[in-house]
Write a protein that holds these residues in place. Structure first.
Motif, PDB file in Angstrom:
ATOM      1  N   UNK A   1      11.058 -31.975 -22.875  1.00  0.00           N
ATOM      2  CA  UNK A   1      11.741 -33.247 -22.630  1.00  0.00           C
ATOM      3  C   UNK A   1      12.418 -33.759 -23.891  1.00  0.00           C
ATOM      4  N   UNK A   2      11.741 -33.692 -25.019  1.00  0.00           N
ATOM      5  CA  UNK A   2      12.298 -34.224 -26.256  1.00  0.00           C
ATOM      6  C   UNK A   2      13.471 -33.380 -26.750  1.00  0.00           C
ATOM      7  N   UNK A   3      13.350 -32.051 -26.649  1.00  0.00           N
ATOM      8  CA  UNK A   3      14.480 -31.222 -27.070  1.00  0.00           C
ATOM      9  C   UNK A   3      15.645 -31.320 -26.089  1.00  0.00           C
ATOM     10  N   UNK A   4      15.356 -31.582 -24.851  1.00  0.00           N
ATOM     11  CA  UNK A   4      16.440 -31.808 -23.900  1.00  0.00           C
ATOM     12  C   UNK A   4      17.222 -33.061 -24.286  1.00  0.00           C
ATOM     13  N   UNK A   5      16.511 -34.125 -24.652  1.00  0.00           N
ATOM     14  CA  UNK A   5      17.179 -35.351 -25.096  1.00  0.00           C
ATOM     15  C   UNK A   5      17.978 -35.106 -26.372  1.00  0.00           C
ATOM     16  N   UNK A   6      17.420 -34.307 -27.281  1.00  0.00           N
ATOM     17  CA  UNK A   6      18.151 -33.981 -28.514  1.00  0.00           C
ATOM     18  C   UNK A   6      19.432 -33.235 -28.183  1.00  0.00           C
ATOM     19  N   UNK A   7      19.367 -32.331 -27.191  1.00  0.00           N
ATOM     20  CA  UNK A   7      20.574 -31.599 -26.824  1.00  0.00           C
ATOM     21  C   UNK A   7      21.630 -32.525 -26.225  1.00  0.00           C
ATOM     22  N   UNK A   8      21.205 -33.481 -25.427  1.00  0.00           N
ATOM     23  CA  UNK A   8      22.144 -34.496 -24.933  1.00  0.00           C
ATOM     24  C   UNK A   8      22.801 -35.203 -26.115  1.00  0.00           C
ATOM     25  N   UNK A   9      21.985 -35.667 -27.059  1.00  0.00           N
ATOM     26  CA  UNK A   9      22.506 -36.396 -28.207  1.00  0.00           C
ATOM     27  C   UNK A   9      23.456 -35.536 -29.027  1.00  0.00           C
TER      28      UNK A   9
ATOM     29  N   UNK B   1      20.453 -38.933 -21.229  1.00  0.00           N
ATOM     30  CA  UNK B   1      19.620 -38.254 -22.221  1.00  0.00           C
ATOM     31  C   UNK B   1      18.387 -39.026 -22.648  1.00  0.00           C
ATOM     32  N   UNK B   2      18.349 -40.321 -22.368  1.00  0.00           N
ATOM     33  CA  UNK B   2      17.156 -41.089 -22.721  1.00  0.00           C
ATOM     34  C   UNK B   2      15.960 -40.559 -21.933  1.00  0.00           C
ATOM     35  N   UNK B   3      14.812 -40.359 -22.576  1.00  0.00           N
ATOM     36  CA  UNK B   3      13.642 -39.840 -21.854  1.00  0.00           C
ATOM     37  C   UNK B   3      13.234 -40.769 -20.721  1.00  0.00           C
ATOM     38  N   UNK B   4      13.072 -40.192 -19.549  1.00  0.00           N
ATOM     39  CA  UNK B   4      12.625 -40.969 -18.399  1.00  0.00           C
ATOM     40  C   UNK B   4      11.393 -40.332 -17.753  1.00  0.00           C
ATOM     41  N   UNK B   5      10.682 -39.542 -18.527  1.00  0.00           N
ATOM     42  CA  UNK B   5       9.391 -39.017 -18.107  1.00  0.00           C
ATOM     43  C   UNK B   5       8.392 -39.297 -19.218  1.00  0.00           C
ATOM     44  N   UNK B   6       7.122 -39.269 -18.863  1.00  0.00           N
ATOM     45  CA  UNK B   6       6.084 -39.559 -19.839  1.00  0.00           C
ATOM     46  C   UNK B   6       6.037 -38.475 -20.906  1.00  0.00           C
TER      47      UNK B   6
ATOM     48  N   UNK C   1       8.417 -35.497 -32.152  1.00  0.00           N
ATOM     49  CA  UNK C   1       8.129 -34.078 -32.342  1.00  0.00           C
ATOM     50  C   UNK C   1       7.364 -33.829 -33.645  1.00  0.00           C
ATOM     51  N   UNK C   2       7.806 -34.454 -34.729  1.00  0.00           N
ATOM     52  CA  UNK C   2       7.176 -34.206 -36.026  1.00  0.00           C
ATOM     53  C   UNK C   2       5.774 -34.825 -36.075  1.00  0.00           C
ATOM     54  N   UNK C   3       5.558 -35.913 -35.331  1.00  0.00           N
ATOM     55  CA  UNK C   3       4.253 -36.566 -35.318  1.00  0.00           C
ATOM     56  C   UNK C   3       3.279 -35.939 -34.328  1.00  0.00           C
ATOM     57  N   UNK C   4       3.779 -35.099 -33.446  1.00  0.00           N
ATOM     58  CA  UNK C   4       2.907 -34.421 -32.491  1.00  0.00           C
ATOM     59  C   UNK C   4       2.630 -32.973 -32.886  1.00  0.00           C
ATOM     60  N   UNK C   5       3.657 -32.256 -33.358  1.00  0.00           N
ATOM     61  CA  UNK C   5       3.559 -30.810 -33.524  1.00  0.00           C
ATOM     62  C   UNK C   5       3.506 -30.360 -34.983  1.00  0.00           C
ATOM     63  N   UNK C   6       3.470 -31.270 -35.916  1.00  0.00           N
ATOM     64  CA  UNK C   6       3.388 -30.911 -37.332  1.00  0.00           C
ATOM     65  C   UNK C   6       2.371 -31.811 -38.009  1.00  0.00           C
ATOM     66  N   UNK C   7       2.058 -31.491 -39.245  1.00  0.00           N
ATOM     67  CA  UNK C   7       1.057 -32.279 -39.968  1.00  0.00           C
ATOM     68  C   UNK C   7       1.654 -33.613 -40.410  1.00  0.00           C
TER      69      UNK C   7
END
Length: 484
Positions: free
Chosen positions: A100-108, A46-51, A146-152
């Motif tokens: 990618x980030x939500x996929x990792x969250x689903x693993x977790x 589940x650890x991100x392995x893509x950019x 996610x919060x630092x990219x897609x929200x204020x």
């Protein structure tokens, strides 16, 4: 682990991204890992392995395009560099960063769900705590991005604005889930803090040597980073200092020998030796993302380049006084090649066969967090003393500069010195420059592109928020979008 390959293959096959599913995720169906060993393997997968953060540099003041290069930016990169309203290609539903980030969250979440009902033996307790701690850390890490990219940005006035969807369990995810909700910004940050706090407790006194897995020390730095972004400067100082106490900065003077041995300054960093291969490696606490040594800017005559401002910061006290000049200076003396290469390159990673992931956390960030927090609290002497430790490590011994409060007119100048050092030291690391510009008030940025056309990100521009992906808009038509 004996189940590593089998378990990851099972879960990867079950968790493939799909634009018609909840947050681009398919659930686990009939085949599930069952033991602690199985789920530890699932967690590692589940650890991100893509950019998932590196392209954000193209939304900042750290990058320019060299038009004398033999190549030009791809259409994908062009969208980022020109501040497009949508960073995904026209007709494309999925956003690989979001997915990618939500996929990792689903693993977790899958691991955390399993652990809720798992009955441990005394012999399993340590492993249980480590797996749960890592899963919580991974979830917090992904929500942080996610919060630092897609929200204020985090602020008192923004706490009730739309954040991001925040599933905390995998139980209710099914193939046709829709109508997802953006939880308020304040609630998402609170959850990140809760996960990091519990994870820190669980991972305390656990020995985790692998630098692609979360450990207690990494979480202290993560907590300091969170507190800095939230403006909690006293707390940020405390957590950053815990890391500083355990991570002395590198001695880079080994580069002197390489400068003498190699033919010409340019060869000091070469194809199989990047800045990351120096003693700096001892400071690198956590690697993440994809292949760092195949990034957009590394050792190439490609079009995307670090701006000359970064190179200039390495020459503040004279030519070849700061070892970091090697990261950005091409040292190219051939006139034709100099035009193609441009005045700067990015030599953090060598183009070598050895695989380097991107830097997720490094010790110098703790020093910079402490310095900034102290400067913002009005403790300029403490801030500069910490910056002096960085300079002593980064500069050649005969040129080391020691800054004093009397060198500056006021606290604002001291803070600016700290932020200047932060920009240089953390450039291209962990998406931090993009996050910093957001919290610094979203300043105006101009990029020059084809036919000398100027593309502008205005002061406070709404494009400092990445847009919710089309796949999510399709699944959840009532979800509020980010303004444009």
């Amino acid at each position: 682990m004996k189940y590593l390959f089998q378990s990851i293959i099972i879960l990867c096959c079950s968790l493939t991204l799909s634009c018609s599913n909840f947050l681009d995720i398919k659930p686990v169906h009939s085949m599930m890992p069952k033991s602690l060993d199985d789920f530890e393997s699932v967690l590692l997968g589940g650890y991100p392995r893509t950019d998932f953060f590196f392209r954000t540099e193209m939304l900042t003041d750290n990058v320019y395009v060299n038009f004398n290069s033999d190549s030009q930016p791809s259409q994908d990169n062009e969208r980022w560099f020109t501040f497009s309203s949508s960073l995904v290609a026209p007709g494309t539903l999925t956003d690989p960063i979001w997915g990618r980030l939500y996929k990792s969250i689903f693993y977790a979440n899958s691991v955390l769900d399993f652990l809720k009902t798992y009955k441990t033996t005394p012999e399993q307790q340590q492993q249980y705590e480590q797996i749960r701690g890592e899963a919580l850390a991974l979830r917090a890490y992904c929500y942080f991005y996610l919060i630092n990219f897609y929200a204020d940005v985090y602020s008192e006035e923004n706490l009730n604005l739309p954040g991001v969807p925040m599933p905390l369990t995998a139980e209710d995810i099914n193939e046709n889930a829709n109508n997802n909700v953006r939880e308020p910004i304040g609630l998402v940050w609170q959850q990140i803090l809760r996960d990091v706090e519990e994870s820190s407790t669980l991972l305390s006194n656990k020995r985790i040597a692998d630098r692609y897995r979360f450990s207690y020390q990494i979480l202290q730095l993560f907590r300091a980073r969170i507190d800095l972004m939230m403006g909690e400067y006293e707390s940020a100082s405390v957590f950053a200092n815990r890391v500083i106490e355990n991570y002395p900065l590198a001695d880079l003077s080994e580069l002197e020998e390489r400068m003498q041995k190699n033919e010409g300054i340019k060869a000091t960093l070469a194809y199989n030796f990047g800045f990351v291969d120096t003693q700096l490696n001892r400071e690198l606490m956590f690697f993440t993302g994809g292949k760092g040594n195949s990034n957009l800017f590394s050792y190439t005559t490609g079009a995307m380049k670090p701006v000359e401002d970064l190179l200039a910061l390495t020459k503040r006290y004279g030519e070849l006084t700061d070892y970091r000049q090697f990261v950005y200076d091409s040292f190219e003396d051939n006139p034709v090649e100099s035009l193609k290469t441009g005045k700067t390159v990015y030599k953090m990673y060598a183009n070598q066969d050895l695989l380097w992931y991107f830097v997720g956390f490094k010790a110098s960030e703790a020093y910079l967090i402490y310095a900034e927090a102290q400067a913002r609290l009005g403790n300029g002497e403490n801030a500069l003393a910490t910056i002096n430790k960085i300079l002593a490590s980064r500069m050649r011994k005969e040129h080391v500069v020691q800054l004093k409060a009397t060198d500056f007119k006021n606290d604002t100048e001291i803070l600016n010195q700290v932020l200047e050092e932060r920009r240089l030291e953390l450039a291209f690391d962990a998406g931090l420059r993009f996050m910093d510009l957001r919290r610094f008030g979203k300043p105006k940025i101009e990029h020059i592109y084809k036919d000398a056309q100027i593309f502008t990100l205005e002061q406070g521009d709404p494009r400092y928020l990445m847009q919710i992906p089309p796949s999510e808009i399709e699944n959840s038509p009532d979800m509020p979008l980010n303004p444009r």
